[in-house]
Design a protein around this motif. Sequence first.
Motif, PDB file in Angstrom:
ATOM      1  N   GLY A 102      -2.279   5.200  -2.300  1.00 59.40           N
ATOM      2  CA  GLY A 102      -3.162   3.873  -2.720  1.00 59.40           C
ATOM      3  C   GLY A 102      -2.208   2.862  -3.296  1.00 59.40           C
ATOM      4  N   GLU A 103      -0.979   3.023  -3.492  1.00 56.89           N
ATOM      5  CA  GLU A 103      -0.032   1.956  -4.317  1.00 56.89           C
ATOM      6  C   GLU A 103       0.002   0.744  -3.352  1.00 56.89           C
ATOM      7  OE1 GLU A 103       0.986   2.373  -7.276  1.00 56.89           O
ATOM      8  OE2 GLU A 103       0.352   4.472  -7.741  1.00 56.89           O
ATOM      9  N   SER A 104       0.133   0.837  -2.031  1.00 55.32           N
ATOM     10  CA  SER A 104       0.318  -0.328  -1.272  1.00 55.32           C
ATOM     11  C   SER A 104      -0.791  -1.276  -1.403  1.00 55.32           C
ATOM     12  CB  SER A 104       0.567   0.009   0.130  1.00 55.32           C
ATOM     13  OG  SER A 104       1.539   0.860   0.491  1.00 55.32           O
ATOM     14  N   TYR A 105      -1.974  -0.892  -1.720  1.00 53.96           N
ATOM     15  CA  TYR A 105      -3.022  -1.756  -1.588  1.00 53.96           C
ATOM     16  C   TYR A 105      -3.513  -2.283  -3.003  1.00 53.96           C
ATOM     17  CZ  TYR A 105      -3.148   0.806   2.632  1.00 53.96           C
ATOM     18  OH  TYR A 105      -2.421   1.266   3.876  1.00 53.96           O
ATOM     19  N   SER A 106      -4.162  -3.406  -3.099  1.00 54.58           N
ATOM     20  CA  SER A 106      -4.955  -4.056  -4.012  1.00 54.58           C
ATOM     21  C   SER A 106      -4.182  -5.346  -4.344  1.00 54.58           C
ATOM     22  CB  SER A 106      -4.995  -3.210  -5.419  1.00 54.58           C
ATOM     23  OG  SER A 106      -3.841  -3.223  -5.966  1.00 54.58           O
ATOM     24  N   ASP A 107      -4.501  -6.339  -5.215  1.00 54.37           N
ATOM     25  CA  ASP A 107      -3.893  -7.524  -5.452  1.00 54.37           C
ATOM     26  C   ASP A 107      -2.611  -7.457  -6.001  1.00 54.37           C
ATOM     27  OD1 ASP A 107      -6.092  -8.665  -4.240  1.00 54.37           O
ATOM     28  OD2 ASP A 107      -7.045  -9.245  -6.277  1.00 54.37           O
ATOM     29  N   ASP A 108      -2.439  -6.177  -6.664  1.00 50.01           N
ATOM     30  CA  ASP A 108      -1.066  -5.992  -7.300  1.00 50.01           C
ATOM     31  C   ASP A 108      -0.601  -5.001  -6.735  1.00 50.01           C
ATOM     32  OD1 ASP A 108      -2.729  -4.193  -8.521  1.00 50.01           O
ATOM     33  OD2 ASP A 108      -2.074  -4.414 -10.523  1.00 50.01           O
ATOM     34  N   GLY A 109      -0.774  -4.293  -5.544  1.00 49.22           N
ATOM     35  CA  GLY A 109      -0.066  -3.319  -5.083  1.00 49.22           C
ATOM     36  C   GLY A 109       1.275  -3.438  -4.345  1.00 49.22           C
ATOM     37  N   TRP A 110       1.891  -2.702  -3.768  1.00 53.76           N
ATOM     38  CA  TRP A 110       3.183  -2.898  -3.163  1.00 53.76           C
ATOM     39  C   TRP A 110       3.248  -3.975  -2.170  1.00 53.76           C
ATOM     40  CZ3 TRP A 110       4.269   2.779  -2.179  1.00 53.76           C
ATOM     41  CH2 TRP A 110       4.551   3.400  -3.282  1.00 53.76           C
ATOM     42  N   ASN A 111       2.120  -4.043  -1.195  1.00 57.81           N
ATOM     43  CA  ASN A 111       2.202  -5.122  -0.170  1.00 57.81           C
ATOM     44  C   ASN A 111       1.906  -6.605  -0.646  1.00 57.81           C
ATOM     45  OD1 ASN A 111       2.406  -3.147   1.870  1.00 57.81           O
ATOM     46  ND2 ASN A 111       0.235  -2.921   2.292  1.00 57.81           N
ATOM     47  N   ALA A 112       1.139  -6.544  -1.606  1.00 58.76           N
ATOM     48  CA  ALA A 112       0.916  -7.906  -2.306  1.00 58.76           C
ATOM     49  C   ALA A 112       2.288  -8.589  -2.917  1.00 58.76           C
ATOM     50  CB  ALA A 112      -0.376  -7.907  -3.208  1.00 58.76           C
ATOM     51  N   LYS A 113       2.916  -7.161  -3.596  1.00 61.41           N
ATOM     52  CA  LYS A 113       4.232  -7.516  -4.518  1.00 61.41           C
ATOM     53  C   LYS A 113       5.659  -7.931  -3.677  1.00 61.41           C
ATOM     54  CE  LYS A 113       3.813  -4.363  -7.557  1.00 61.41           C
ATOM     55  NZ  LYS A 113       3.927  -3.646  -8.887  1.00 61.41           N
ATOM     56  N   TYR A 114       5.649  -7.264  -2.336  1.00 63.47           N
ATOM     57  CA  TYR A 114       6.881  -7.218  -2.003  1.00 63.47           C
ATOM     58  C   TYR A 114       7.070  -7.571  -0.445  1.00 63.47           C
ATOM     59  CZ  TYR A 114       7.685  -4.172  -5.780  1.00 63.47           C
ATOM     60  OH  TYR A 114       7.623  -3.869  -7.341  1.00 63.47           O
ATOM     61  N   SER A 115       5.651  -7.594   0.090  1.00 58.79           N
ATOM     62  CA  SER A 115       5.700  -7.826   1.632  1.00 58.79           C
ATOM     63  C   SER A 115       5.663  -9.362   2.024  1.00 58.79           C
ATOM     64  CB  SER A 115       4.658  -7.330   2.310  1.00 58.79           C
ATOM     65  OG  SER A 115       4.469  -7.674   3.808  1.00 58.79           O
ATOM     66  N   LYS A 116       6.433  -9.704   3.096  1.00 59.06           N
ATOM     67  CA  LYS A 116       6.456 -11.349   3.440  1.00 59.06           C
ATOM     68  C   LYS A 116       5.048 -11.493   4.299  1.00 59.06           C
ATOM     69  CE  LYS A 116      10.221 -10.892   5.847  1.00 59.06           C
ATOM     70  NZ  LYS A 116      11.264 -11.119   6.707  1.00 59.06           N
ATOM     71  N   TYR A 117       4.396 -10.442   4.497  1.00 59.72           N
ATOM     72  CA  TYR A 117       3.404 -10.535   5.472  1.00 59.72           C
ATOM     73  C   TYR A 117       1.952  -9.963   4.663  1.00 59.72           C
ATOM     74  CZ  TYR A 117       7.095 -10.542   8.730  1.00 59.72           C
ATOM     75  OH  TYR A 117       8.202 -10.723   9.678  1.00 59.72           O
ATOM     76  N   GLU A 118       0.850 -10.805   5.211  1.00 59.09           N
ATOM     77  CA  GLU A 118      -0.347 -10.537   4.505  1.00 59.09           C
ATOM     78  C   GLU A 118      -1.151  -9.180   4.900  1.00 59.09           C
ATOM     79  OE1 GLU A 118      -3.289 -13.721   4.733  1.00 59.09           O
ATOM     80  OE2 GLU A 118      -1.532 -15.057   4.047  1.00 59.09           O
TER      81      GLU A 118
END
Length: 121
Positions: A102-118
């Motif tokens: 579940g760490e990738s998801y949420s407004d402060d998850g990994w995807n939000a913090k580190y990804s160039k893509y939405e």
Amino acid sequence: MDNSLDKFGKFLVENLRDSGINHFELLLKAQWKAPALQSIQNELGELSDSQTETVKKAFIASIDSAIHDFLFALQEQADFKNEIRIMVDNNNIAELSDGIHGESYSDDGWNAKYSKYEMIE
């Protein structure tokens, strides 16, 4: 210890999620010179804008699902068998989270913090 978890998340997002999405975007733009990719690039080039957007969403959803399933399996290993471990700064990253999948998801998850893509919603 959170730093180790975030280090792993940043590495995963940049080297798996973003790398895969970037590869796909270059396919859409017919940027690859490899003979094995010419046919798929040509086929993608024949899609309408709407179809291209749908295929892109499906690709991103698929890569995110694969990452989730990989992380879930890693968490299961840590919780039960503990035969496979990913260590960052001498910390087992699965043990640093109550659910690493579940760490990738949420407004402060990994995807939000580190990804160039939405994220795809």
